[in-house]
Design a protein around this motif. Structure first.
Motif, PDB file in Angstrom:
ATOM      1  N   LYS A   4       1.310  -1.543   0.087  1.00 46.04           N
ATOM      2  CA  LYS A   4       0.193   0.244  -0.157  1.00 46.04           C
ATOM      3  C   LYS A   4       0.609   1.213  -0.088  1.00 46.04           C
ATOM      4  O   LYS A   4       2.018   0.996   0.347  1.00 46.04           O
ATOM      5  N   PHE A   5       0.872   2.382  -0.428  1.00 52.34           N
ATOM      6  CA  PHE A   5       1.234   3.560  -0.946  1.00 52.34           C
ATOM      7  C   PHE A   5       0.450   4.829  -0.428  1.00 52.34           C
ATOM      8  O   PHE A   5      -0.777   4.339  -0.146  1.00 52.34           O
ATOM      9  N   LEU A   6       0.914   6.141   0.470  1.00 50.59           N
ATOM     10  CA  LEU A   6       0.390   7.786   1.223  1.00 50.59           C
ATOM     11  C   LEU A   6       0.664   8.021   0.322  1.00 50.59           C
ATOM     12  O   LEU A   6       2.253   8.820  -0.797  1.00 50.59           O
ATOM     13  N   GLN A  46       0.252   9.686  13.541  1.00 47.84           N
ATOM     14  CA  GLN A  46       0.777   8.342  13.887  1.00 47.84           C
ATOM     15  C   GLN A  46      -0.447   7.754  12.634  1.00 47.84           C
ATOM     16  O   GLN A  46      -1.098   6.539  12.919  1.00 47.84           O
ATOM     17  N   LEU A  47      -0.710   8.230  12.249  1.00 49.36           N
ATOM     18  CA  LEU A  47      -1.772   7.912  10.454  1.00 49.36           C
ATOM     19  C   LEU A  47      -0.726   6.934   9.527  1.00 49.36           C
ATOM     20  O   LEU A  47       0.739   7.859   9.577  1.00 49.36           O
ATOM     21  N   TYR A  48      -1.226   5.907   9.453  1.00 51.03           N
ATOM     22  CA  TYR A  48      -0.534   4.961   8.285  1.00 51.03           C
ATOM     23  C   TYR A  48       1.187   4.215   8.353  1.00 51.03           C
ATOM     24  O   TYR A  48       2.167   5.218   7.698  1.00 51.03           O
ATOM     25  N   PRO A  49       1.303   4.317   9.617  1.00 52.28           N
ATOM     26  CA  PRO A  49       2.475   4.219  10.193  1.00 52.28           C
ATOM     27  C   PRO A  49       3.360   2.870   9.329  1.00 52.28           C
ATOM     28  O   PRO A  49       4.821   3.377   8.689  1.00 52.28           O
ATOM     29  N   ALA A  50       2.597   1.980   8.542  1.00 53.98           N
ATOM     30  CA  ALA A  50       2.976   1.443   7.748  1.00 53.98           C
ATOM     31  C   ALA A  50       3.458   1.148   6.183  1.00 53.98           C
ATOM     32  O   ALA A  50       3.636   0.662   5.472  1.00 53.98           O
TER      33      ALA A  50
END
Length: 70
Positions: A4-6, A46-50
């Motif tokens: 997944k990507f942000l 602390q959004l989408y740490p991984a």
């Protein structure tokens, strides 16, 4: 599972024009500030740490000089 990507989208502000010399342009202040704001927002909450961020930048282009590519 698929990676997944942000997506982070940064766009030039009309007021920002950083000409150094001989029409050479540094990265605009607007782009730098947007990058910092987005990173801080994601980090502080602390959004989408991984998830790895994927950055898209339209530096040097705005709605006034955008050319459609076909």
């Amino acid at each position: 599972m698929a990676e997944k990507f942000l997506a982070e989208y940064l766009r030039l502000s009309v007021e920002d024009g950083d000409i150094i010399s001989n029409d050479t342009k540094a990265e605009s202040d607007s782009i730098r500030h947007q990058r910092e704001l987005i990173a801080r927002y994601i980090r502080d909450r602390q959004l989408y740490p991984a998830i790895r961020p994927l950055e898209f930048v339209d530096d040097g282009y705005s709605g006034t000089n955008f050319v459609e590519v076909r």
